[in-house]
Write a protein that holds these residues in place. Sequence first.
Motif, PDB file in Angstrom:
ATOM      1  N   GLY A  92      -1.845   4.727 -10.204  1.00  0.00           N
ATOM      2  CA  GLY A  92      -0.983   4.200  -9.157  1.00  0.00           C
ATOM      3  C   GLY A  92       0.320   3.610  -9.646  1.00  0.00           C
ATOM      4  N   GLY A 100      -5.395   2.012  -8.451  1.00  0.00           N
ATOM      5  CA  GLY A 100      -4.461   1.527  -7.445  1.00  0.00           C
ATOM      6  C   GLY A 100      -4.528   0.056  -7.134  1.00  0.00           C
ATOM      7  N   ALA A 157      -2.668   5.514  -3.224  1.00  0.00           N
ATOM      8  CA  ALA A 157      -2.497   5.400  -4.674  1.00  0.00           C
ATOM      9  C   ALA A 157      -2.326   3.954  -5.105  1.00  0.00           C
ATOM     10  N   VAL A 158      -1.755   3.124  -4.216  1.00  0.00           N
ATOM     11  CA  VAL A 158      -1.602   1.687  -4.452  1.00  0.00           C
ATOM     12  C   VAL A 158      -2.218   0.981  -3.260  1.00  0.00           C
ATOM     13  N   ASP A 159      -3.140   0.063  -3.534  1.00  0.00           N
ATOM     14  CA  ASP A 159      -3.963  -0.500  -2.457  1.00  0.00           C
ATOM     15  C   ASP A 159      -3.820  -2.022  -2.380  1.00  0.00           C
ATOM     16  N   THR A 179       0.860  -1.187   0.000  1.00  0.00           N
ATOM     17  CA  THR A 179       0.000   0.000   0.000  1.00  0.00           C
ATOM     18  C   THR A 179       0.894   1.234   0.000  1.00  0.00           C
TER      19      THR A 179
END
Length: 518
Positions: free
Chosen positions: A298, A480, A275-277, A266
């Motif tokens: 992302g 993301g 932005a990144v999940d 994350t």
Amino acid sequence: MSSLAVHLDSITKRFPGVVANDDVDLRVEEGSVHALLGENGAGKTTLMNVLYGLYEPTEGVVRLNGEAMDFDSPRDAIDAGVGMIHQHFMLVDPMTVTENVVLGNEPRKWGGLAVDRLASRKAVVDLAEKYGFDVDPDAAIEDISVGEQQRVEILKALYRGADVLILDEPTAVLTPQEVEELFAVFEELTSQGKTIIFISHKLDEAMNAADDITVLRDGVNVGTVDANATNREELAELMVGREVLLDVDKPSVSTGSPALAVSELTVRDERDVVAVDGVSFDVREGEVFGIAGVDGNGQSELVEAVTGLRTPAAGSVAFDGEDITHASRRSRIARGMAYVPEDRQERGLVMDYDLVENGLLGKQHDPAFAPNGRIDWEGTYGHVTDVIEEYDVRPPDPSASAKSLSGGNQQKFIVGREFSQDPEVVVASHPTRGVDIGSVEFIHEQLLDLRARGKAILLVSSKLDEVQSLSDRLAVVHDGEFVDVVDPESTTEEELGLLMGGESVDTVDAAPARGDDA
């Protein structure tokens, strides 16, 4: 017989030390779609900026419908019926579609004291209906898709009376489905007498959407061809000046163990927004793991976390089984991680340094370049000279500053610097952005050579054909998250487009997130 809507008559545009356009003659028929094709630096955007009044030609004449024009500014061009939709949209995100379309030219009431919002909305609705545009006049720009935002930009130009529309790289940020929708818009506009010029470097799109194609190379018009009577090979040769191998030959390679492993990562962006999940994947030795998606979903933050330029909020990154989540960028370089950044000027080069100094970046503590702790400048000079020669960097002068190179040559230098170090893991983010077709061919060959030598490659690219043809497995990212990880050979471009838009596709066969040997 069709008349000429646009005639750029012997246009030359000089800047200090540079001839951007050299005696270019461009003729565009009324009611047609005309593609302006060429690599970055070929002079396409400069020529269109002359037509749009941003630049005054050094020599030559701009003619609209046979009449010579003298534009002092874009306002003059707009008043003459020329509109330009730039690659980076010029919209106000919190404002509505209607407010953006009429901005600066709003209908007024009460003697001009107030904006007539009802009249504004009606004007936009009527215009959208006339040209078959599906837009919500009351939606905020920040809440609509990129494709819809582009249609708003087109409506803005039409609202101001544009008969000639210029679009600069209009498909760069669109999914394949949105590209098809844009080309349908072209057909509707030309059927109602509008003339369209679009700038591109994509051969297939030029052939599919245009009536005629003009190719620029080094600022010179090297030919105008009928889109229905040409092919990719002819266009590529016009663009580069030699025959080019367009299709990637990717031999089968056996993969090894995971060299790079990302688990539940994350990452937050500069605004502290996720932005990144929770992304997980690995890249095996001898594998190209690709990431496809519309820019801004992302990819940048993911790459920065993997390469040590951004600290993740959660999750882990491992290199050959060793946790490097919080390791420095320098230590990752020392371990054998090469990085081709998406922004060559901000992340890849020190623009005021010469190429020898830039060739040393990240390696100034490497014994190969600094034996006994002191930099071997003579050895570094020789190494950089080899990189320049092998990757055809121009000018071929190691003492030249990075800022003196064109964007494409800056990119070639970075790729050569990174690939020449025999890395174990390569993170390549848009590695062929801004380089000519011949250099694209060469860089693809170098990536596949690294793959054949058992290197692990993480490839991020906005060029769908590139990431699809080079990848062994292909992840599609949206908002993301990885929507799916697919086999690029058995997945169609249309299916990838749906995934890039965040939709699930039942017909797509997912490849395993953890790859098996080929």
